[in-house]
Design an enzyme around this catalytic site. Sequence first.
Site, PDB file in Angstrom:
ATOM      1  N   LYS A   1       0.842  -1.130   0.147  1.00  0.00           N
ATOM      2  CA  LYS A   1      -0.027  -0.020   0.093  1.00  0.00           C
ATOM      3  C   LYS A   1       0.969   0.993   0.012  1.00  0.00           C
ATOM      4  CE  LYS A   1      -1.560   3.246   2.782  1.00  0.00           C
ATOM      5  NZ  LYS A   1      -1.629   4.356   1.893  1.00  0.00           N
TER       6      LYS A   1
ATOM      7  N   GLY B   1      -4.312   3.358  -1.603  1.00  0.00           N
ATOM      8  CA  GLY B   1      -5.595   3.896  -0.946  1.00  0.00           C
ATOM      9  C   GLY B   1      -5.206   4.500   0.338  1.00  0.00           C
TER      10      GLY B   1
ATOM     11  N   GLY C   1      -4.384   5.507   4.294  1.00  0.00           N
ATOM     12  CA  GLY C   1      -3.778   4.533   5.367  1.00  0.00           C
ATOM     13  C   GLY C   1      -4.625   4.192   6.373  1.00  0.00           C
TER      14      GLY C   1
ATOM     15  N   GLU D   1      10.378   1.478  10.070  1.00  0.00           N
ATOM     16  CA  GLU D   1      11.193   2.149   9.453  1.00  0.00           C
ATOM     17  C   GLU D   1      10.523   3.711   9.777  1.00  0.00           C
ATOM     18  OE1 GLU D   1      14.155   1.582   8.995  1.00  0.00           O
ATOM     19  OE2 GLU D   1      14.107  -0.729   8.483  1.00  0.00           O
TER      20      GLU D   1
ATOM     21  N   CYS E   1      13.910  10.778   5.801  1.00  0.00           N
ATOM     22  CA  CYS E   1      14.122  10.561   7.156  1.00  0.00           C
ATOM     23  C   CYS E   1      15.407  10.287   7.828  1.00  0.00           C
ATOM     24  CB  CYS E   1      13.646   8.714   7.264  1.00  0.00           C
ATOM     25  SG  CYS E   1      14.440   7.777   6.003  1.00  0.00           S
TER      26      CYS E   1
ATOM     27  N   GLU F   1      10.944  15.940  14.183  1.00  0.00           N
ATOM     28  CA  GLU F   1      11.510  15.851  12.910  1.00  0.00           C
ATOM     29  C   GLU F   1      10.454  17.074  11.912  1.00  0.00           C
ATOM     30  OE1 GLU F   1       9.918  12.375  10.903  1.00  0.00           O
ATOM     31  OE2 GLU F   1      11.803  12.196  10.224  1.00  0.00           O
TER      32      GLU F   1
END
Length: 471
Positions: free
Chosen positions: A170, A201, A203, A245, A279, A379
Amino acid sequence: MQENVINKIYIDGEFVTPHGTELADLFNPATGKVIGQVQLADEVDTDAAVAAAKRALPAWSATSKEERLDALRRLQAAVAARTSEIQEAVLLEYGGPVRNAWMVGSAVGAFADMITTLEGFDFTRQIGNATVELEPVGVAGVITPWNSDPFFISNNVATALAAGCTVVIKPSEMSAMQTYALTRALHEAGLPRGVFNIVTGLGNVVGSAITRHPDISKITFTGSTPVGKVILRDAAETLKRVTLELGGKSPSIILDDADLDQAVTGALMAGFANSSQACVAGTRILVPESRLDEIIAVATAKMADFPVGDPSDPATAIGPMVSERQWERVQGYIRRGVEEGARIVAGGPGRPEGLADGYFVRPTLFADVTNDMTIAREEIFGPVLSILTYRDEDHAVEIANDTDYGLHAYVFSSDPTRAHRIASRLQAGRVAINGGFESLSPFGGFKQSGIGREYGTFGLEEFLEARSVMV
Ligand code: NAD
């Protein structure tokens, strides 16, 4: 397919129209204009994809290493043959600067790396009296973000199939054009039906259905830490194996013996990579107190090497933010930095000069940042870097490790032994010394940057289950 409406998902080796009917707009982040729509899949589509992967599993998990290598080689060639089309989608829908050709190159590289890994991998090991057999874990579910869509999908397809798993992916709904371009390439490799399925689609609809699905044995999720926590909870009910991750707030430590010209360039590259929507972005630049003024002077001068603007211009280093929401979020952090007492030495709030449209941010460098400020802790996922000072090596390590995250770190020094000594004290899944890189080495986070590892043998093992047979 109607023009500019992505209304196909990929199930059981075919492009099919989703059962879901909801449409979402797709934007060109460089102009802010709507460029198309995506028809979103739903739970019915998810069930169909999982059923296809489940049907394909017995045959695929029984394939030999040679058969899997052959499939990976075909996938690699198929993606390589369509790189320009994928690159166009990355440019249009994500605003990824053409200068960053690695974004699509890394998708091809993911297959090449998994081929190398699989060639040298032994699925059977002897431990004393036991023969340890490494079995595919089953049907894998993979959920990916928007910031490097072709790579994340390719890497997970490569790893899952190398392990003998079948997979349901996904991707982010914001990357539908990139996903469609990549899927057309993957389809051309002519793999058996159902071994990989791609269902675009939302989440909380498709992602959530995959995470809870009883026929899925393992989830690999790449995305934000808050959603990673939801996934871990949702996957607990069926005790899925989970690889996460997640985000980062990575330190770049410039040691006092570093060549400042190279180190500052390296730190800015680590901070601005992928328009800072990465990231692994090195967003906290730790510098010795004694060299602060010098480093600020070099860094502000070097900001000119990272021009922001039209991503189709080969000179552009930093493109727009992916969405208006992301733009607003980054602006909020710049305001917060000022409110909390940090000093802007480059950039600042608002749009860059001459870029009134689109989601462009002024690349911003803050000094006088302390590690308790919001801009040093959260972040940002945009081109906003913070310079912090340290007194000595111990203090540098203390600041670097004083974070909830632990994905990556960077050390710059003219003494590799000294740099390695510091690297060994950092709580980070990867530490790059003077820009070092190895794509086959494990990648993943300490602390709240994730669970588990990707890439190379460590990544492959995450898709395997060990059975000890003892005589
Ligand atoms: P996100 O967490 O919002 O979404 C990631 C994916 O999860 C999307 O496909 C989304 O639709 C899906 N999702 C959202 N809610 C879900 C739910 N309840 N159940 C299942 N799936 C759900 O992240 P994003 O904004 O797309 O990407 C940016 C984030 O990803 C950043 O935090 C970044 O650090 C992280 N990231 C991590 C890595 C890594 O390898 N460590 C790599 C790239 C990005």
